[in-house]
Design an enzyme around this catalytic site. Structure first.
Site, short mmCIF file in Angstrom:
data_model
loop_
_atom_site.label_atom_id
_atom_site.label_comp_id
_atom_site.label_asym_id
_atom_site.label_seq_id
_atom_site.Cartn_x
_atom_site.Cartn_y
_atom_site.Cartn_z
N CYS A 33 -47.19 -0.81 53.87
CA CYS A 33 -48.60 -0.67 54.02
C CYS A 33 -49.11 0.88 53.67
O CYS A 33 -48.84 1.68 54.61
CB CYS A 33 -49.50 -1.00 55.41
SG CYS A 33 -51.02 -0.49 55.68
N CYS A 44 -52.32 2.06 56.08
CA CYS A 44 -52.04 2.18 57.41
C CYS A 44 -50.88 1.59 57.88
O CYS A 44 -49.71 2.21 57.75
CB CYS A 44 -53.38 1.53 58.47
SG CYS A 44 -53.55 -0.19 57.49
N SER A 45 -50.80 0.48 58.34
CA SER A 45 -49.42 -0.07 59.09
C SER A 45 -49.28 -1.66 59.09
O SER A 45 -48.88 -2.20 59.97
CB SER A 45 -49.21 0.38 60.58
OG SER A 45 -50.31 0.10 61.35
N CYS A 46 -50.21 -2.36 58.09
CA CYS A 46 -50.08 -3.73 58.22
C CYS A 46 -48.79 -4.20 57.97
O CYS A 46 -48.07 -3.79 57.21
CB CYS A 46 -51.15 -4.20 56.86
SG CYS A 46 -52.67 -3.79 57.01
#
Lengths: 215, 217
Positions: A116, A119-121
């Site tokens: 991702c 962000c941090s998906c």
């Protein structure tokens, strides 16, 4: 270091341990926010504790490993998983994914990798919460532009003929890599197979382990 | 927004440090829980929460750890929504440091879990594209939240699959409601994105809303 500073880190709700060092700015502000939210009746300490306990009890990547092992032994399940992973994971007793979930399969010709960049998906429903490296600036910036170099740093060398597919989880869908079943595993049970499936293999930075590696 | 969070393809961050931990201390878990519960309470939605992280000053963003960014964004979101104000947080930080305690109030029931923000919506326009269609992404630089990363703007790709109508994050992050739109998985060849810098055979797949896409001739 000295404990003689003027902070007393005893709290009236349990944060799990004492802090020998002064709070960082972020921690101090986070505590202030929590106490204000509780004081205003917006949240409860018990609710925060319960949410934290849920993370601590989450079995994380074991769930994804069970999904992969089932896909290896049951071609009909694998077909349903690749068609609609969101619902297929319920067949092995997992909670339905909060996000639409898509499983992508590694083959001798195709290797999949999940990132991702924004962000941090991450596919929480099957892998739990992501490790720090997955959220690092280095991984986020590099995985899309130099996936082979990134994979080689993880110890995974790919032949030039293999197509690398990078899934940048940019919207509401989450991705799970189904690694290739290692050779020599024909006699293993589903549980034994699940033990070969690491979190890293389901992100796509590793292969499934060889049976000898877990024996 | 063209923020520092939009990292795909950037250089200079060095090797990937294999830090396997999910959390490094207990306060990080509580920040995670506070953001999750705030969302459940409907104080802010997931897209507003993400945009709050993106709006950090670039130098602060780069200097912070992951959960320091979450803590910063939690504060921003709660202040934006009028739930807390900065002055009372400042005062509580000082007070807590002096008396060594954080105040608590009476516990109460949480509301039931809200309708999921993340799954496809029944409503929304019919999809304009089908799997296999050639598209080109917009050359666009919105100042607000977007899921079209810079590295994939004005690039040619092909529709891999259609995911149904999804809450449009670019609107939802700014209090404009859900505005569901068709969402597609789009395949971009590595050479289209990176030119001669591509490191071999490959492609990047991005999930993009229809309003980012135009038909390619």
């Amino acid at each position: 270091m000295s404990h003689g500073h003027d902070h007393d880190h005893d709290h009236d709700h349990d944060h799990g341990h004492h802090h020998p060092e002064p709070l960082t700015r972020a921690e101090a502000r986070a505590r202030a926010i929590e106490s204000l939210l509780v004081e205003k009746g917006i949240l409860t300490t018990a609710a925060v504790d319960a949410q934290v306990a849920a993370y601590e009890q989450d079995i994380g990547p074991l769930k994804g490993a069970r999904v992969v092992a089932r896909a290896w032994v049951d071609p009909a399940f694998k077909a349903r998983l690749l068609a609609d992973a969101t619902h297929a994971i319920e067949e092995i007793g997992l909670e339905p994914s909060a996000n639409q979930l898509v499983a992508v399969e590694n083959t001798p010709d195709v290797h999949n990798l999940v990132v991702c960049t924004l962000c941090s998906c991450y596919p929480w429903a099957v892998l739990g919460l992501p490790p720090t490296w997955y959220k690092s600036f280095a991984y986020r910036s590099r995985a899309v532009v130099e996936p082979r170099t990134v994979l080689s740093e993880f110890g995974l060398a790919l032949d030039d003929s293999v197509e690398v597919r990078v899934w940048d989880s940019s919207a509401e869908v989450r991705y799970l890599v189904v690694p290739e079943r290692p050779p020599g595993t024909g006699s293993l049970s589903e549980d034994e197979l699940a033990a070969l499936v690491s979190r890293d293999a389901m992100i796509g930075v590793a292969r499934a382990k060889a049976p000898a590696a877990v024996a | 927004m063209n923020g520092v969070h939009d990292m795909g393809g950037m250089h200079g961050f060095g090797p990937i440090v294999r830090d396997e931990l999910v959390f490094h201390s207990d306060w990080e878990k509580r920040v995670h829980a506070l953001r999750a519960l705030s969302r459940r309470l409907g104080i802010f939605n997931i897209d507003e929460g993400r945009h709050a992280i993106e709006r950090m000053a670039p130098a602060a963003y780069l200097d912070a750890t992951y959960y320091e960014r979450w803590a910063d964004a939690l504060e921003t979101s709660l202040v934006d929504k009028g739930v807390l104000d900065r002055a009372e947080i400042d005062a509580r930080v000082v007070a807590a440091a002096q008396v060594g305690t954080t105040a608590t109030g009476p516990d109460r029931e949480l509301p039931p879990v809200r309708a999921n923000e993340l799954l496809p919506r029944a409503a929304g326009p019919a999809p304009r594209f089908r799997a296999g269609d050639a598209i080109i992404t917009l050359n666009t630089h919105p100042a607000g939240h977007t899921r079209l990363p810079r590295y994939a703007r004005a690039r040619r790709g092909s529709i891999d699959r259609y995911y149904g109508n999804h809450v449009f994050a670019d609107a939802h992050a700014h209090g404009a409601g859900e505005q569901p739109l068709p969402l597609y998985c789009v395949r971009f060849e590595a050479a289209e994105l990176w030119g001669p810098s591509a490191d071999g055979r490959g492609a990047v797949y991005l999930d993009l809303w229809e309003s980012y896409l135009e038909e390619a001739s």
